[in-house]
Design an enzyme around this catalytic site. Sequence first.
Site, short mmCIF file in Angstrom:
data_model
loop_
_atom_site.label_atom_id
_atom_site.label_comp_id
_atom_site.label_asym_id
_atom_site.label_seq_id
_atom_site.Cartn_x
_atom_site.Cartn_y
_atom_site.Cartn_z
N ARG A 149 71.12 35.50 11.04
CA ARG A 149 69.26 35.11 10.76
C ARG A 149 69.39 35.13 8.78
O ARG A 149 68.79 34.67 8.38
CB ARG A 149 68.60 35.34 11.33
CG ARG A 149 68.34 34.98 12.72
CD ARG A 149 66.65 35.45 13.30
NE ARG A 149 66.06 35.10 15.05
CZ ARG A 149 67.44 35.61 16.03
NH1 ARG A 149 67.79 36.74 15.79
NH2 ARG A 149 66.96 35.38 17.00
N ASP A 169 82.25 33.49 10.99
CA ASP A 169 81.84 34.76 11.89
C ASP A 169 81.62 33.48 13.34
O ASP A 169 81.98 32.18 13.73
CB ASP A 169 80.04 33.98 11.69
CG ASP A 169 79.23 34.14 12.98
OD1 ASP A 169 79.21 34.63 14.02
OD2 ASP A 169 78.08 34.66 12.84
N CYS A 227 74.26 44.70 2.20
CA CYS A 227 73.06 44.74 2.91
C CYS A 227 72.70 45.20 4.46
O CYS A 227 71.81 43.97 4.82
CB CYS A 227 71.70 43.40 2.28
SG CYS A 227 72.01 44.61 1.32
N ALA A 228 73.70 45.00 5.33
CA ALA A 228 73.90 44.83 6.60
C ALA A 228 73.82 46.00 7.42
O ALA A 228 72.68 46.84 7.51
CB ALA A 228 74.66 44.32 7.79
N ARG A 229 74.70 46.70 7.33
CA ARG A 229 74.97 48.83 7.74
C ARG A 229 76.33 48.38 8.05
O ARG A 229 77.03 48.20 6.72
CB ARG A 229 75.26 48.26 9.81
CG ARG A 229 73.98 48.06 10.25
CD ARG A 229 73.15 49.42 10.34
NE ARG A 229 71.18 49.36 10.95
CZ ARG A 229 70.64 48.87 10.26
NH1 ARG A 229 71.00 48.32 9.21
NH2 ARG A 229 69.78 48.38 11.72
N GLU A 258 73.39 57.80 6.98
CA GLU A 258 72.32 57.87 6.49
C GLU A 258 71.39 58.96 6.81
O GLU A 258 71.62 59.22 8.21
CB GLU A 258 71.69 56.81 6.41
CG GLU A 258 71.95 55.70 6.06
CD GLU A 258 71.60 53.91 6.20
OE1 GLU A 258 70.21 53.81 6.62
OE2 GLU A 258 72.17 53.37 6.36
N HIS A 277 68.79 51.50 1.30
CA HIS A 277 67.53 51.03 2.55
C HIS A 277 67.25 49.91 3.00
O HIS A 277 66.35 50.74 3.68
CB HIS A 277 68.19 51.68 4.01
CG HIS A 277 68.31 51.26 4.86
ND1 HIS A 277 68.55 51.80 6.36
CD2 HIS A 277 67.94 50.20 6.07
CE1 HIS A 277 69.18 50.55 7.57
NE2 HIS A 277 68.42 49.70 6.91
N GLY A 279 66.35 47.32 2.10
CA GLY A 279 66.47 45.36 2.69
C GLY A 279 65.20 44.87 3.66
O GLY A 279 64.52 44.00 3.19
N ALA A 280 64.16 46.07 3.78
CA ALA A 280 63.34 45.33 5.17
C ALA A 280 62.19 46.23 4.13
O ALA A 280 60.63 45.71 4.62
CB ALA A 280 62.93 46.12 6.32
P1 NAD Z 1 71.78 37.83 13.58
O1 NAD Z 1 72.07 38.51 15.16
O2 NAD Z 1 70.69 36.39 13.13
O3 NAD Z 1 73.13 37.62 12.69
C1 NAD Z 1 74.50 38.13 13.13
C2 NAD Z 1 75.69 37.13 12.67
O4 NAD Z 1 77.23 38.35 12.95
C3 NAD Z 1 75.99 36.40 14.15
O5 NAD Z 1 75.53 34.96 13.68
C4 NAD Z 1 76.77 37.07 14.86
O6 NAD Z 1 77.54 35.53 15.76
C5 NAD Z 1 77.90 37.35 13.45
N1 NAD Z 1 78.37 38.27 14.19
C6 NAD Z 1 78.90 39.50 15.29
N2 NAD Z 1 80.14 39.25 15.19
C7 NAD Z 1 81.17 39.51 14.01
C8 NAD Z 1 82.24 39.95 13.46
N3 NAD Z 1 83.18 40.05 14.63
N4 NAD Z 1 82.83 38.67 12.84
C9 NAD Z 1 81.91 38.15 12.15
N5 NAD Z 1 80.60 37.72 12.88
C10 NAD Z 1 79.95 38.33 13.67
O7 NAD Z 1 71.23 39.33 12.96
P2 NAD Z 1 71.35 39.42 11.31
O8 NAD Z 1 69.09 39.39 12.26
O9 NAD Z 1 71.59 37.99 10.43
O10 NAD Z 1 70.59 41.15 10.95
C11 NAD Z 1 71.87 40.96 10.39
C12 NAD Z 1 72.28 42.13 9.48
O11 NAD Z 1 71.73 42.67 8.58
C13 NAD Z 1 72.14 43.54 11.15
O12 NAD Z 1 72.95 44.44 10.85
C14 NAD Z 1 70.86 43.93 10.15
O13 NAD Z 1 70.81 45.29 11.11
C15 NAD Z 1 71.37 44.18 9.30
N6 NAD Z 1 69.79 44.55 8.54
C16 NAD Z 1 69.44 45.14 7.07
C17 NAD Z 1 68.14 44.72 6.30
C18 NAD Z 1 68.14 46.41 6.11
O14 NAD Z 1 67.60 46.56 5.27
N7 NAD Z 1 69.19 46.82 5.34
C19 NAD Z 1 67.42 44.55 7.46
C20 NAD Z 1 67.61 43.26 8.42
C21 NAD Z 1 69.10 43.29 9.07
C1 MLT Z 2 66.92 46.57 10.18
O1 MLT Z 2 67.70 46.37 10.86
O2 MLT Z 2 65.88 45.50 10.38
C2 MLT Z 2 66.88 47.09 8.98
O3 MLT Z 2 67.77 48.62 9.53
C3 MLT Z 2 65.29 47.41 7.68
C4 MLT Z 2 64.53 48.63 8.89
O4 MLT Z 2 64.11 49.12 10.07
O5 MLT Z 2 64.90 49.99 7.55
#
Ligand code: NAD
Ligand code: MLT
Length: 305
Positions: A149, A169, A227-229, A258, A277, A279-280
């Site tokens: 997403r 992916d 900005c993922a984890r 964290e 952190h 992002g959201a």
């Molecule tokens: P999502 O589940 O929609 O998408 C994750 C994608 O990663 C999927 O398409 C999946 O197929 C792919 N994937 C899984 N394992 C994989 C691998 N080994 N190699 C390559 N691709 C792989 O998740 P999302 O909603 O897009 O969220 C993505 C990340 O962003 C998550 O870690 C989420 O926690 C993080 N996030 C962080 C913040 C923040 O505040 N910084 C906010 C929102 C989301």
């Molecule tokens: C998430 O995975 O949605 C992010 O960590 C956002 C948050 O809750 O801070």
Amino acid sequence: MKVLVTDPIADAGIDVLRDTDHEVVTAYDVEGDELLDAVADANALIVRSGTEVTREVLEAAPELVIVGRAGIGVDNIDIEAATDQGVIVANAPEGNVRAAAEHTVAMAFATARSVPQAHARLKAGEWAKGEFLGTELNGKTLGIVGLGRVGQEVAKKLDSIGMDLVAFDPYISEERAEQLGAELADLETTLKRADVLTIHTPLTPETANLIGETELAEMEGGYVVNCARGGIIDEAALAEAVEDGIVAGAALDVFAEEPLPKDSPLLDVEDVIVTPHLGASTEAAQENVAVSTAEQVLAAFNGEP
Ligand code: NAD
Ligand code: MLT
């Protein structure tokens, strides 16, 4: 029913629960025995990324029906233990996607143009115009690891400013990637071709340390955005790659440790820019995820899907 909320969520979500006469108790920053006591009679637990929902916590909560995660990542929740206890784990997968994607784009531009570094110099009274020569993103290649997403939203935004898209992916179809104008490739090719590499996978045993010294060595001076984890990129390897110029700069919103990554070598590297952190952290996103999580808690209480 008693709903315990242990990380701050938007009032709109609390209101949804209170409007249906459930008892909502907030207990922020509790850990250890205090957290075990607080969950003892809870029927629902709502968290963000701050609370570690371990097996011990779940076992201390015999009345628990659901753990609601007001956000996307569920890596702070022991899902296996929850399943053993018959407890539902529900995240809010949609509400903060745009916010996370916008922050990612902001971080990509900020690192490519040294915005925080130049800002700090000017605030310190220096006109360092001659020291900052940035990189234009138009015409460059964006390497996306994880085209879910958030990754897709980032792809759309950076495609619109003229970046070419290459993505790794293993779980996404060629067809979906094509619709986004992205070419699917293996990790090595994605790293090699990326002028900006952006990470958007969940943190799982498969993605922990996915990007380490060997992978970063494939890059040829591009930027890295995460900005993922924290934990998906090896922080020591990234710090070294930036110091050695293998990576031109990095922009990080998330860390292995964290809330404060006090032992991370990245904090000492000039060309690494960081946010805590965030992002959201927009009003709209926080409202969306709080309401969605509250609605899922109500559905669980009512035995609905
Ligand atoms: P999502 O589940 O929609 O998408 C994750 C994608 O990663 C999927 O398409 C999946 O197929 C792919 N994937 C899984 N394992 C994989 C691998 N080994 N190699 C390559 N691709 C792989 O998740 P999302 O909603 O897009 O969220 C993505 C990340 O962003 C998550 O870690 C989420 O926690 C993080 N996030 C962080 C913040 C923040 O505040 N910084 C906010 C929102 C989301
Ligand atoms: C998430 O995975 O949605 C992010 O960590 C956002 C948050 O809750 O801070």
